[in-house]
Design a protein around this motif. Structure first.
Motif, short mmCIF file in Angstrom:
data_model
loop_
_atom_site.label_atom_id
_atom_site.label_comp_id
_atom_site.label_asym_id
_atom_site.label_seq_id
_atom_site.Cartn_x
_atom_site.Cartn_y
_atom_site.Cartn_z
N THR A 1 45.51 68.83 50.98
CA THR A 1 44.18 69.35 51.27
C THR A 1 44.26 70.26 52.49
OG1 THR A 1 43.20 67.29 50.45
CG2 THR A 1 41.78 68.75 51.73
N GLN B 1 43.62 71.41 47.26
CA GLN B 1 42.22 71.75 47.47
C GLN B 1 41.99 72.16 48.91
OE1 GLN B 1 39.26 68.95 46.07
NE2 GLN B 1 40.69 68.05 44.59
N GLU C 1 38.18 62.76 52.81
CA GLU C 1 37.20 62.73 51.72
C GLU C 1 37.83 63.13 50.39
OE1 GLU C 1 33.97 65.22 52.81
OE2 GLU C 1 33.27 63.90 54.43
N VAL C 2 38.63 64.20 50.41
CA VAL C 2 39.26 64.66 49.18
C VAL C 2 40.21 63.60 48.64
CG1 VAL C 2 40.81 66.37 48.17
CG2 VAL C 2 39.00 67.10 49.75
N CYS C 3 41.03 63.01 49.51
CA CYS C 3 42.00 62.01 49.07
C CYS C 3 41.29 60.78 48.50
CB CYS C 3 42.90 61.61 50.24
SG CYS C 3 44.27 60.53 49.78
N SER C 4 40.22 60.34 49.16
CA SER C 4 39.47 59.19 48.66
C SER C 4 38.90 59.47 47.28
CB SER C 4 38.33 58.84 49.62
OG SER C 4 38.84 58.40 50.87
N ARG C 5 38.41 60.69 47.07
CA ARG C 5 37.84 61.06 45.77
C ARG C 5 38.93 61.15 44.69
NH1 ARG C 5 35.22 65.05 47.62
NH2 ARG C 5 36.65 66.75 47.07
N GLU C 6 40.06 61.73 45.03
CA GLU C 6 41.14 61.89 44.06
C GLU C 6 41.83 60.58 43.73
OE1 GLU C 6 41.88 64.53 42.31
OE2 GLU C 6 40.29 65.69 43.28
N ARG D 1 40.44 58.03 42.59
CA ARG D 1 39.61 57.28 41.64
C ARG D 1 40.40 56.79 40.42
NH1 ARG D 1 37.55 62.54 41.74
NH2 ARG D 1 38.38 63.87 40.09
N VAL E 1 40.79 56.79 54.23
CA VAL E 1 41.10 56.55 52.82
C VAL E 1 41.01 55.07 52.48
CG1 VAL E 1 42.87 56.81 51.04
CG2 VAL E 1 42.56 58.61 52.75
N GLY F 1 37.32 54.30 52.26
CA GLY F 1 36.50 55.08 51.36
C GLY F 1 36.96 55.17 49.92
N SER F 2 38.22 54.83 49.64
CA SER F 2 38.75 55.09 48.30
C SER F 2 38.59 53.92 47.33
CB SER F 2 40.24 55.44 48.39
OG SER F 2 41.00 54.31 48.81
#
Length: 276
Positions: free
Chosen positions: A39, A94, A100-105, A107, A131, A134-135
């Protein structure tokens, strides 16, 4: 049990290469798919508000170009290492805030692999705490320099009878099944020894039902912090993996007063499997 999908954070530098090589080894060991993620972050520019908006726009464009170039370099390094190790993998790059991006990815993966004590976090690399909190996924934290491999070496479970430790234990089962001996380690005051013996007996039986031979160990607190005690015991046993619950207290308390999770991430030379 096994891991079918792994996510590894990739950035520039030797530490990232070491983490990626370990992720490849784990992907091959578990016959898992590996996703690489970088990211690029656009740091907020410092500017004179009286200088007008044009300079701000130019700075943002420059920072974005730098972030995109970083993601491209990471992608090329990822491709080189993956190709050499013949791993089933895909790439995601990204622009955004790394945690935030790592937590979302995360999933659609079983395990997230991050670098601990990464000087680039949180603005240019995922922060472990972000992470972990949040993940909703377990995180394998790799130190800058590993002393041993998390697979095929002794493992230490830092046990406390709480939600986070139970989740970490379950998440680490595939790793523990491949460990060369497992110790379930608890630190208790003298008046808690009897209760702790019962807890650890239950955990040893639980692990046994998953084909994992484990031994219980209850010790009294010393003058060192609990995190330091765990690390010293793991090093004495030449462990390659520590399993622990992550952030049983609030993160503010961990930051202000210290805690086991913070000490482990900050000081461990051994891979950590953490869950929250």
């Amino acid at each position: 049990m096994t891991y079918a999908s792994l996510l590894v954070a990739v950035d520039d530098g030797a530490e990232s290469d070491s983490r990626l090589e370990l992720a490849c080894d784990l992907a091959n060991a578990f016959n898992a798919h590996l996703t690489g993620l970088c990211t690029g972050s656009i740091a907020p520019p410092l500017y004179d508000p009286l200088g007008g908006g044009a300079m701000v726009g130019e700075l943002l464009a420059l920072y974005r170009d730098m972030a995109e170039a970083e993601v491209k370099r990471a992608s090329e390094r990822f491709a080189d290492i993956i190709r050499a190790r013949d791993v089933d993998a895909d790439w995601r790059g990204q622009i955004g805030f790394p945690g935030e991006v790592c937590s979302r990815e995360a999933r659609a993966v079983d395990l997230v692999i991050l670098g601990g004590r990464n000087s680039r976090a949180p603005y240019h690399a995922p922060d472990v705490a972000d992470v972990l909190m949040g993940s909703g996924r377990p995180v394998l934290v790799t130190p800058p320099t590993r002393v041993r491999n998390p697979v095929g070496e002794p493992a230490l479970v830092a046990w406390k009878d709480c939600r986070e430790a139970r989740l970490a234990l379950s998440a680490a089962l595939p790793l523990l099944q491949r460990a060369r001996g497992v110790t379930v380690y608890a630190i208790r005051s003298p008046d808690e020894i009897e209760a702790a013996d019962g807890e650890l007996s239950d955990i040893v039986r639980f692990l046994g039902r998953h084909g994992i031979a484990a031994e219980p160990m209850v010790v009294a607190p010393t003058e060192a912090s609990a995190g330091r005690q765990v690390l010293d015991e793991a090093l004495a046993r030449r462990a390659g993996l520590i399993v622990a619950g992550g952030y049983g207290h609030t993160r503010l308390r961990e930051w202000a007063l210290g805690g086991v999770t913070r000490d482990l991430i900050k000081d461990s030379l051994i891979c950590l499997c953490l869950s929250h």
